[in-house]
Motif scaffolding. Structure first.
Motif, short mmCIF file in Angstrom:
data_model
loop_
_atom_site.label_atom_id
_atom_site.label_comp_id
_atom_site.label_asym_id
_atom_site.label_seq_id
_atom_site.Cartn_x
_atom_site.Cartn_y
_atom_site.Cartn_z
N VAL B 162 61.39 68.30 68.11
CA VAL B 162 61.03 69.04 69.33
C VAL B 162 60.51 70.45 69.02
CG1 VAL B 162 62.59 67.69 70.78
CG2 VAL B 162 63.36 69.88 69.89
N TYR B 165 56.79 70.33 68.34
CA TYR B 165 55.99 70.21 69.58
C TYR B 165 55.92 71.56 70.30
CZ TYR B 165 55.44 65.17 69.30
OH TYR B 165 55.07 63.91 68.91
N GLU B 233 54.78 69.53 75.54
CA GLU B 233 55.07 70.23 74.28
C GLU B 233 56.01 71.41 74.50
OE1 GLU B 233 50.99 69.28 71.75
OE2 GLU B 233 51.16 71.17 72.84
N ALA B 236 59.57 70.40 75.26
CA ALA B 236 60.19 69.50 74.28
C ALA B 236 61.66 69.83 73.99
CB ALA B 236 59.36 69.47 73.00
N ALA B 239 64.60 68.03 75.57
CA ALA B 239 64.96 66.68 75.16
C ALA B 239 66.29 66.66 74.40
CB ALA B 239 63.86 66.09 74.29
N TRP B 249 61.64 61.79 77.16
CA TRP B 249 60.65 62.67 76.54
C TRP B 249 59.95 61.94 75.38
CZ3 TRP B 249 60.15 64.41 71.55
CH2 TRP B 249 59.13 65.35 71.35
N SER B 250 60.73 61.17 74.61
CA SER B 250 60.16 60.42 73.48
C SER B 250 59.05 59.49 73.96
CB SER B 250 61.23 59.59 72.79
OG SER B 250 62.21 60.42 72.26
N ALA B 253 56.07 61.57 74.92
CA ALA B 253 55.38 62.12 73.75
C ALA B 253 54.59 61.03 73.03
CB ALA B 253 56.38 62.76 72.80
N TYR B 277 60.58 59.31 66.89
CA TYR B 277 61.53 59.47 68.01
C TYR B 277 62.75 58.55 67.85
CZ TYR B 277 56.89 60.94 69.38
OH TYR B 277 55.65 61.51 69.37
#
Lengths: 154, 302
Positions: B162, B165, B233, B236, B239, B249-250, B253, B277
């Protein structure tokens, strides 16, 4: 192997700090990227309306012009070749050496028989044109031209 | 609170599953790049621009040294994947993968999709990730209860993911466009730049991807995509707050990388594989159940 909580905590702190530290590059006048610790600058640059790209083109016997793939330069990926031609374009002798090499390669291999000369060019392309399917440079600088041996260059 | 989060207990099989997936991915990735790694390293010396640990070198390594190190890395990564002599091969895999990919990235440009492979490899390589499902585990009794020992590497891998990102978002916001990046024009320009480069240098002749044709019909989609990816991003780190949020979130993304592939034809292989992830998920459920080896009862006759 990390088996103790204290070691694990210190490893975690050090790793997070190392990965996050490149944030400072964003506040420098000349940010410097690295690997695998990076500030991830991809896609962040502002692009001008017209972008220039240095690449190889072939002149045909009928006076036409075709783009030549950079793999003719030898091993390596597209980005490596991109840097290679950019560097060559900065000095005339290097540009000539590069086009000579590709021209001889074509002659030796008997490849792209319609190409009679190889040129290293820097061309400007309008970004909007790309979306219209227009592939026509708006600026054109020729750095070097090498005739393919034993082929008639018009 | 952070301590509790970092040392959240996890089953050994979850960490082992991440090790196997990461190892198998890395091995395949490096094997498929044999020609690229060896050919690139044989290029003109002036193309060598060392980054990271490769800055220790004043000149490129002899090509045979590069090939030997890469082959040794294949062996170490195979052993890491199988969990064979993990105490040695785990850290060895981490070091050699760091070296191989850093050296590769010293020859053209930094490929940002390789970063997390190296960072995750280092975390899993130095952690006890071969205690349950591995060749080593056949000789030892497998732990059955979750422990902090298997939780922290997963938490750290997620934290590293994270952060990368979030850094990408900060780079965009601190870049020349600032908040205007979210307008979508920069994303559109980037697509054109990439397409022009590929047309001129690779002569791919691919033209516009169907996804770009679709978006061009409704230009407001550029803004939506740019704003969405920037928020994804920037947000992130959230998460890490909750595992369910982490999974959501995974998926988002991963979808962003699918979109990048469809629109820009840029492949973030590690991210698209989903393994980036993996530490957010209960991967142990994917493994076949193994019979727990009962420990000898107290006082039982030998």
């Amino acid at each position: 192997m990390i088996e103790r909580q204290r070691t694990a905590a210190l490893t975690g702190l050090a790793t997070v700090a190392a990965v996050a530290l490149p944030i400072v590059q964003n506040f420098r006048s000349a940010p410097r990227d690295s690997f695998p610790i990076s500030h991830y600058p991809m896609f962040s640059a502002a692009r001008p309306e017209v972008m220039t790209v240095t690449h190889l083109v072939g002149r045909t016997g009928s006076g036409g012009c075709i783009d030549l793939p950079c793999r003719l330069l030898g091993p390596g990926g597209m980005n490596q070749h991109r840097k290679q031609v950019q560097r060559a374009a900065r000095r005339h002798d290097r540009s000539v050496r590069l086009t000579d090499r590709v021209a001889k390669h074509l002659a030796r291999r008997g490849a792209l028989t319609e190409v009679t000369a190889v040129q290293l060019v820097t061309r400007g392309y309008r970004l909007d044109d790309w979306f219209e399917g227009i592939w026509c440079p708006v600026t054109d600088i020729i750095h070097a031209t090498s005739v393919v041996p034993d082929r008639q260059f018009a | 609170m952070i301590r509790c989060w970092f040392f959240t207990p996890a089953p050994a099989r979850r960490l082992d599953a991440v090790r196997m997936m990461l190892g198998a991915y890395t091995l395949r990735y490096l094997v498929m790049r044999w020609r690229l790694i060896s050919h690139t390293a044989a290029g003109p010396r002036r193309n060598f621009r060392p980054v990271g640990v490769a800055r220790l070198l004043r000149r490129p390594l002899p090509i045979n040294a590069v090939k030997t190190l890469t082959i040794v890395n294949y062996g170490a990564t195979a052993a890491f994947t199988a969990g064979w002599r993990h105490r040695t091969t785990g850290p060895l895999h981490a070091l050699l993968t760091l070296w191989t990919l850093t050296y590769r990235n010293s020859w053209s440009m930094v490929f940002h999709n390789d970063n997390l492979v190296v960072l995750h490899g280092a975390i899993v390589g130095v952690s006890p990730s071969a205690d349950a499902v591995s060749l080593d585990a056949r000789r030892l009794s497998s732990p059955t209860s979750p422990s902090w020992r298997y939780g922290w590497p997963l938490q750290l891998a997620n934290a590293v993911t994270v952060i990368t990102y979030a850094l990408a978002a900060v780079a965009k916001l601190r870049g020349p466009l600032g908040l205007r990046w979210a307008s979508g024009s920069s994303l559109r320009d980037q697509v054109a730049v990439d397409g022009i480069r590929k047309s001129a240098l690779v002569c791919s002749g691919d033209g516009l991807s169907p996804a770009v044709v679709l978006i061009e019909r409704r230009p407001e989609l550029w803004r939506l995509l740019a704003t969405g990816s920037l928020l994804l991003e920037l947000g992130a780190p959230l998460a890490l707050v909750d595992r369910r949020l982490g999974r959501a979130w995974s998926v988002a993304a991963w979808s962003m990388h699918v979109g990048i592939k469809a629109i820009m034809r840029i492949t973030f292989r590690y991210q698209l594989s989903g393994i980036t992830y993996a530490p957010f998920f209960d991967l142990e459920r994917l493994l076949p159940p193994i019979a727990a080896r009962p420990l000898p009862a107290m006082g039982a006759a030998a």
